[in-house]
Design a protein around this motif. Structure first.
Motif, short mmCIF file in Angstrom:
data_model
loop_
_atom_site.label_atom_id
_atom_site.label_comp_id
_atom_site.label_asym_id
_atom_site.label_seq_id
_atom_site.Cartn_x
_atom_site.Cartn_y
_atom_site.Cartn_z
N ALA A 40 32.78 -46.54 -3.56
CA ALA A 40 32.53 -47.73 -4.50
C ALA A 40 33.58 -47.98 -5.43
CB ALA A 40 31.17 -47.45 -5.13
N LEU A 41 34.15 -46.86 -5.96
CA LEU A 41 35.27 -46.89 -6.88
C LEU A 41 36.41 -47.61 -6.27
CD1 LEU A 41 35.64 -43.30 -8.68
CD2 LEU A 41 34.60 -45.59 -9.77
N ARG A 43 36.46 -49.57 -3.71
CA ARG A 43 35.99 -51.07 -3.29
C ARG A 43 36.14 -52.03 -4.54
NH1 ARG A 43 31.60 -50.28 1.36
NH2 ARG A 43 33.07 -50.40 3.15
N GLN A 44 35.80 -51.42 -5.53
CA GLN A 44 35.75 -52.30 -6.78
C GLN A 44 37.14 -52.66 -7.13
OE1 GLN A 44 34.14 -50.04 -10.24
NE2 GLN A 44 33.96 -51.90 -11.59
N SER A 45 37.99 -51.64 -6.83
CA SER A 45 39.40 -51.90 -7.46
C SER A 45 40.05 -52.73 -6.04
CB SER A 45 40.24 -50.66 -7.59
OG SER A 45 39.61 -50.06 -8.74
N PRO A 47 39.03 -54.46 -3.10
CA PRO A 47 37.75 -55.04 -2.27
C PRO A 47 38.31 -55.54 -0.75
CG PRO A 47 38.12 -56.77 -3.93
CD PRO A 47 39.00 -55.56 -4.20
N GLN A 54 40.31 -47.69 0.70
CA GLN A 54 39.32 -47.82 -0.35
C GLN A 54 39.00 -46.28 -0.61
OE1 GLN A 54 36.54 -50.52 1.46
NE2 GLN A 54 37.48 -52.18 0.48
#
Length: 296
Positions: A40-41, A43-45, A47, A54
């Motif tokens: 999630a970290l 993908r947030q940065s 995507p 990722q």
């Protein structure tokens, strides 16, 4: 000095690098977050990046303040910017990352890279030589045997894809479970003897100029393609990785066995096309009893 060490991207020699850092007197930081949180970290940065990138980025970000992060080199395919220059591209896309160092994950280059890394971290040639001597046994190529090609009454499929995907159970675990639930026995490219894969990879078209990842995919396919127990081939590309998807599309034309190309995302557990593929090769298996194994 504090150095991060990633075990993602299909790393095989993590124990060697961890032992070396310890002998050099370097504090080692390793990722601890659950894979879903690290992903999630990342993908947030980023995507739009491939899933393995990722996840690696999330692991780097979770380490926080470190002096450098070590990660294994990946084997690129054609038009694969991430595979060719991951440690250069990430800092360009994400500011304030610590220095990233890509290291050979096996092979003759590993000791030379370890020497250079030791000098960079300590500036003490004597300590580096002693550390290298102590960890030398861990650098030896491991004896690797072919995995079994049959398991009970299950139908065998070759699962071909990049090591950064298949050897990382955080990314490929859902696929492995899905195949088991469908009664298929997967023989994974990441479990094949590296030396035999490399030898067959040199038989690829234009092998002298082909990227390492192309040769590894071809070598893994050809190591399994001639085995009568293998009834079909599943080609697996990391989600969001157009370069590997294209490479596997090209590879699909190099086997006459039933073939399925899928994208694999972290946490994914279902592929609608897998059941139909299972039914197809199960019928083929019933119609064609397995004979003696052929040499690939």
């Amino acid at each position: 000095m504090k150095v991060g060490l990633l075990d993602s991207l299909g790393a095989r020699y993590g124990r060697y690098w961890a032992a070396l850092l310890k002998e050099l007197g370097v504090e080692v930081a390793t990722p601890a977050l659950p894979a879903a949180e690290a992903l999630a970290l990342g993908r947030q940065s980023l995507p739009d990046a491939p899933v393995q990138v990722q996840l690696a980025l999330g692991r780097v970000l979770e380490l926080g303040r470190v002096d450098a992060v070590l990660l294994p080199q990946t084997a690129p395919v054609y038009s694969d910017a991430w595979g060719e220059a991951l440690v250069e591209l990430l800092p360009r896309r994400i500011s304030s990352l610590p220095p990233l160092v890509a290291l050979p994950d096996g092979g003759r280059e590993m000791v030379a890279a370890a020497t250079e890394l030791g000098q960079r971290l300590t500036g003490n040639p004597g300590r580096v030589r002693l550390a290298l001597e102590r960890v030398k046994p861990l650098a030896n190529e491991k004896r690797e045997d072919m995995p079994p090609l049959k398991k009970g009454s299950r139908v065998t499929v070759a699962v071909i894809g990049p090591r950064a995907l298949l050897a990382d159970t955080d990314l490929s675990g859902g696929l492995r479970s899905a195949l088991e639930e469908l009664g298929l026995y997967g023989v994974y490219a990441s479990d094949l003897p590296a030396a035999q894969v490399a030898e067959r990879g040199e038989r690829a078209e234009r092998a002298e100029t082909a990227p390492l990842g192309e040769k590894e995919l071809f070598g893994a396919l050809k190591l399994l393609d001639g085995k009568s127990a293998v009834r079909g081939v599943i080609l697996t590309a990391p989600a969001g990785d157009a370069a590997h998807h294209a490479a596997l599309e090209r590879l699909a034309g190099k086997t006459h066995k039933p073939t399925l190309l899928i994208d694999v995302d972290a946490g994914q557990r279902e592929w609608s096309e897998l059941e139909a593929f299972r039914d197809r090769i199960t019928v083929d298996a019933a119609a064609r009893p397995a004979g003696p194994e052929a040499d690939a």
